[in-house]
Design an enzyme around this catalytic site. Structure first.
Site, PDB file in Angstrom:
ATOM      1  N   SER A 228       0.873  -1.170   0.000  1.00 54.15           N
ATOM      2  CA  SER A 228       0.000   0.000   0.000  1.00 54.15           C
ATOM      3  C   SER A 228       0.910   1.218   0.000  1.00 54.15           C
ATOM      4  O   SER A 228       1.492   1.574   1.031  1.00 54.15           O
ATOM      5  CB  SER A 228      -0.909   0.014   1.234  1.00 54.15           C
ATOM      6  OG  SER A 228      -1.608   1.250   1.315  1.00 54.15           O
ATOM      7  N   THR A 229       1.070   1.827  -1.176  1.00 56.52           N
ATOM      8  CA  THR A 229       2.018   2.937  -1.287  1.00 56.52           C
ATOM      9  C   THR A 229       1.567   4.165  -0.511  1.00 56.52           C
ATOM     10  O   THR A 229       2.395   4.997  -0.142  1.00 56.52           O
ATOM     11  CB  THR A 229       2.224   3.319  -2.765  1.00 56.52           C
ATOM     12  OG1 THR A 229       0.961   3.659  -3.352  1.00 56.52           O
ATOM     13  CG2 THR A 229       2.852   2.169  -3.540  1.00 56.52           C
ATOM     14  N   CYS A 230       0.261   4.294  -0.275  1.00 58.02           N
ATOM     15  CA  CYS A 230      -0.225   5.453   0.485  1.00 58.02           C
ATOM     16  C   CYS A 230       0.347   5.466   1.898  1.00 58.02           C
ATOM     17  O   CYS A 230       0.601   6.527   2.466  1.00 58.02           O
ATOM     18  CB  CYS A 230      -1.747   5.445   0.547  1.00 58.02           C
ATOM     19  SG  CYS A 230      -2.541   5.841  -1.026  1.00 58.02           S
ATOM     20  N   PHE A 231       0.517   4.281   2.455  1.00 53.01           N
ATOM     21  CA  PHE A 231       0.982   4.185   3.841  1.00 53.01           C
ATOM     22  C   PHE A 231       2.357   3.533   3.948  1.00 53.01           C
ATOM     23  O   PHE A 231       2.840   3.280   5.048  1.00 53.01           O
ATOM     24  CB  PHE A 231      -0.042   3.400   4.668  1.00 53.01           C
ATOM     25  CG  PHE A 231      -1.435   3.961   4.567  1.00 53.01           C
ATOM     26  CD1 PHE A 231      -1.771   5.133   5.223  1.00 53.01           C
ATOM     27  CD2 PHE A 231      -2.393   3.342   3.773  1.00 53.01           C
ATOM     28  CE1 PHE A 231      -3.051   5.668   5.113  1.00 53.01           C
ATOM     29  CE2 PHE A 231      -3.673   3.870   3.653  1.00 53.01           C
ATOM     30  CZ  PHE A 231      -4.002   5.037   4.329  1.00 53.01           C
TER      31      PHE A 231
END
Length: 422
Positions: free
Chosen positions: A389-392
């Protein structure tokens, strides 16, 4: 060194380093290379802060369509620039300086394909925009990706130090220069936001940006060494088609011939000086636009206090992390036995693959990252690959049984660079 640092610290408030023509400005250009990088960063290169915005949805929305860079038909440089990530940002940001006061600058609507899928931007898509901006400049066109039209503002050069990009001297229209200026603004913002861009830009460019005095040796060493044979050949410099290799040579030559300083010199010497001027100043409009943009967001005083290596490191970071930097960038929350296998697998990878792991996990290709990557166990079958999950900046990994399994699955995962974000 300590004595120089004390003198420079005392005189710094009274010096205008942007006035490189003054004695004080010239002294700064010399002394900044003598003092330590820590001293420059602490006392001279004071980077203005940016406002950190937690509520992304309150920011202006910017749409980036990566698939617009692909087409089976030929494109003119203007069309390619309009479709590029930089071109898309230029149309939506324009000259609005308010964008550059915040981090993140905008809320991202990122479309990798024309499927209509738009991932929610909690950080990953925003980071990926900057990785894609780097990719469109550093990818060698359709040779690397079928149908891909790279950003036409830059061209590749190869010399003894490697392969780099420099501005294409033909891209000097007002439209082109506006995009160079925006790129400079973005570069300055990246320094303020402590984010890096995956560029390999020639040292010649960085030297220009920080105000170093450039010579023909800088050009020949950092840009096109093969032109040394041309400027060393009097017959070649006297040929009618010399401007094809040395753009604006004739303009520089005619100007020198009419000046009092060179009027009485031998024609061969004047031609040599004209050739040197033509090379050193061949990219001035483009580099000037980039520097102007960088000054707008970072400040000329801050930029002028940097060495060219400082500027390169602050804007571009390190091409690949070393082992210690990789370990410092990853927080492994796997059970001890599996953590040991994970790190053993990571150690078998190359530095380039560590960079690919950064991109897989955080949508950033270079060290330092804006946040640590967190690795944790997943309940998925060992048939599955790791999921990011690149957002986190999180990676969940099934409980593989061997180091070889970890290595194989991690390599498979990091190879998926152009997939749509979830």
């Amino acid at each position: 060194v300590e004595a120089v640092q004390r003198c420079l610290l005392a005189a710094w408030p009274l010096i205008d380093p942007s006035d490189s023509g003054s004695r004080a400005g010239a002294a700064v250009a010399t002394l900044k290379r003598v003092v330590t990088r820590q001293f420059r960063e602490t006392h001279l290169c004071v980077v203005p802060p940016v406002r950190e915005r937690k509520d992304r949805r309150s920011l202006p929305q910017i749409t980036v369509r990566w698939f617009d860079l692909f087409s089976k038909r030929e494109r003119t440089p203007v069309e390619a620039l309009q479709k590029s990530v930089l071109g898309q940002l230029h149309r939506q940001i324009g000259n609005d300086r308010e964008f550059f006061q915040n981090t993140p600058m905008f809320f991202t609507s990122l479309m990798m394909t024309d499927s209509g899928h738009v991932p929610i931007d909690a950080g990953g898509p925003y980071n990926q925009v900057w990785s894609l901006l780097s990719e469109e400049i550093m990818t060698d066109g359709a040779a690397a990706k079928p149908g891909f039209h790279r950003n036409p503002l830059f061209r590749f050069v190869t010399n003894a130090n490697g392969t780099f990009v420099v501005p294409d001297r033909q891209r000097d229209s007002p439209f082109d220069l506006a995009h160079f200026r925006l790129l400079g603004r973005i570069m300055g913002h990246m320094v303020r936001a402590k984010t890096v861009l995956a560029f390999e830009i020639s040292p010649f460019v960085w030297k220009y940006i920080v105000g170093d005095r450039l010579t023909v040796e800088d050009y020949l060493n950092d840009v096109e060494p093969f032109l040394r044979k041309v400027i060393d050949d009097p017959d070649r410099l006297a040929a009618e088609d010399v401007d094809t290799l040395l753009p604006d040579f004739t303009k520089h030559y005619e100007a020198l011939k009419t000046s009092a300083t060179y009027a009485r010199m031998a024609d061969e010497l004047v031609r040599r000086v004209a050739a040197e001027h033509a090379l050193v100043h061949s990219m001035d409009p483009m580099l000037g636009a980039m520097r102007a943009g960088l000054w707008e967001t970072l400040g000329s005083r801050c930029v002028k206090a940097m060495t060219w290596r400082d500027a390169e490191l602050r804007v571009c970071g390190l091409p690949y992390p070393n082992w210690e930097q990789l370990q410092a960038s990853v927080k492994c929350g796997l059970p001890p036995e599996h953590a040991a296998m994970f790190w053993a697998a990571m150690k078998t990878l190359t530095p380039q693959e560590w960079g690919a792991f950064f991109y897989f996990a955080a949508a950033q290709k270079r060290y330092p990252l804006t946040r640590k990557i967190s690795v944790s166990p997943s309940g998925s079958s060992t048939d599955h690959m790791p999921v990011a999950s690149t957002c986190f900046a999180t990676v969940t990994i099934p409980a593989y049984k061997t180091v070889e399994d970890y290595t194989k699955k991690i390599k498979q995962a990091i190879a998926c660079q152009d997939m749509e974000l979830a």
